[in-house]
Design a protein around this motif. Structure first.
Motif, PDB file in Angstrom:
ATOM      1  N   LEU A 180       0.834  -1.204   0.000  1.00 10.94           N
ATOM      2  CA  LEU A 180       0.000   0.000   0.000  1.00 10.94           C
ATOM      3  C   LEU A 180       0.868   1.253   0.000  1.00 10.94           C
ATOM      4  O   LEU A 180       1.862   1.321   0.737  1.00 10.94           O
TER       5      LEU A 180
ATOM      6  N   PRO B  33      -0.014   5.526  -0.004  1.00  6.02           N
ATOM      7  CA  PRO B  33      -0.979   6.614  -0.166  1.00  6.02           C
ATOM      8  C   PRO B  33      -0.561   7.543  -1.307  1.00  6.02           C
ATOM      9  O   PRO B  33       0.613   7.890  -1.431  1.00  6.02           O
TER      10      PRO B  33
ATOM     11  N   TYR C 130      -5.474   1.675  -8.247  1.00  5.74           N
ATOM     12  CA  TYR C 130      -5.880   2.744  -7.347  1.00  5.74           C
ATOM     13  C   TYR C 130      -7.038   2.212  -6.512  1.00  5.74           C
ATOM     14  O   TYR C 130      -7.878   1.457  -7.006  1.00  5.74           O
TER      15      TYR C 130
ATOM     16  N   TRP D  21      -5.230   5.341  -2.630  1.00  7.81           N
ATOM     17  CA  TRP D  21      -4.027   4.539  -2.412  1.00  7.81           C
ATOM     18  C   TRP D  21      -3.618   3.856  -3.708  1.00  7.81           C
ATOM     19  O   TRP D  21      -4.464   3.526  -4.535  1.00  7.81           O
TER      20      TRP D  21
ATOM     21  N   HIS E   6       2.747   7.187  -7.198  1.00  9.45           N
ATOM     22  CA  HIS E   6       2.876   8.196  -6.141  1.00  9.45           C
ATOM     23  C   HIS E   6       3.540   9.454  -6.684  1.00  9.45           C
ATOM     24  O   HIS E   6       3.095  10.574  -6.416  1.00  9.45           O
TER      25      HIS E   6
END
Length: 194
Positions: A57, A59, A86, A94, A120
């Motif tokens: 995971l 964020p 996603y 995430w 990310h």
């Protein structure tokens, strides 16, 4: 992959100082769980209780910022994200990778982590660009339905900017020309595809 192979791969990717497991008191994490903290992100690697499933995971962005782009996130899941996805959980978008540990190999695990890190790093850029491209395609479709040419469509946009219907209130002529050049480039690129 075994927990030992997971830890070894994480150490290869991030170095020993970035990988926190149960043995390090800095971060309290249950057995079979790792947390990687860098200056730009916190990545979590979690094994199921029976060690049969792995979940990674990362964020990406708070839902408040992502709300206008939820459709683009879902489209990206279908088209672009490959082995990662996603997901929305507790007000955060995430990046997620899930895999059965029996068939997972180190190379695929590493690739998935690299893909999550790239999601990310992209943040909202990729989904924003996807939204803009869809809007430009809508403009092209509407222009073509009205029988307009590319040149006529561009002239309409120039008029909208000149009349202040588009652009910012205090936009300089140089800034307006830069925006119109970007419009022209995108219209020319997408005109024949639509």
């Amino acid at each position: 992959m075994t927990p030992e192979e997971i830890a070894s791969t994480l150490t290869e990717l991030f170095g020993t100082s970035a990988v926190d497991a149960l043995v390090q008191p800095v971060v309290e994490i249950a057995a079979g769980s790792w947390q990687i903290d860098t200056s730009t992100f916190r990545l979590l690697v979690l094994l199921s209780e029976d060690n049969t499933w792995l979940r990674v995971l990362l964020p990406i962005v708070p839902i408040q910022e992502a709300q206008p782009f939820l459709g683009q996130f879902l489209e990206a899941n279908f088209d672009e994200t490959q082995e990662v996805r996603y997901a929305l959980y507790e007000g955060v978008i995430w990046g997620v990778f899930q895999h059965n540990t029996d068939s997972l190999v180190s190379a695929d695990f590493s690739n998935a982590i690299n893909r999550l890190v790239s999601l990310h790093e992209a943040g909202l850029n990729d989904v924003f660009n996807r939204l803009i491209e869809s809007r430009i395609r809508q403009i092209i479709e509407a222009a073509k339905q009205q029988g307009q040419s590319l040149q006529a469509t561009m002239q309409s946009l120039e008029r909208f900017y000149a009349e202040g219907l588009l652009g910012e209130v205090n936009q300089t002529s140089d800034a307006r020309e830069e925006v119109l050049t970007a419009w022209r480039r995108q219209l020319e690129k997408l005109w024949n595809e639509s």
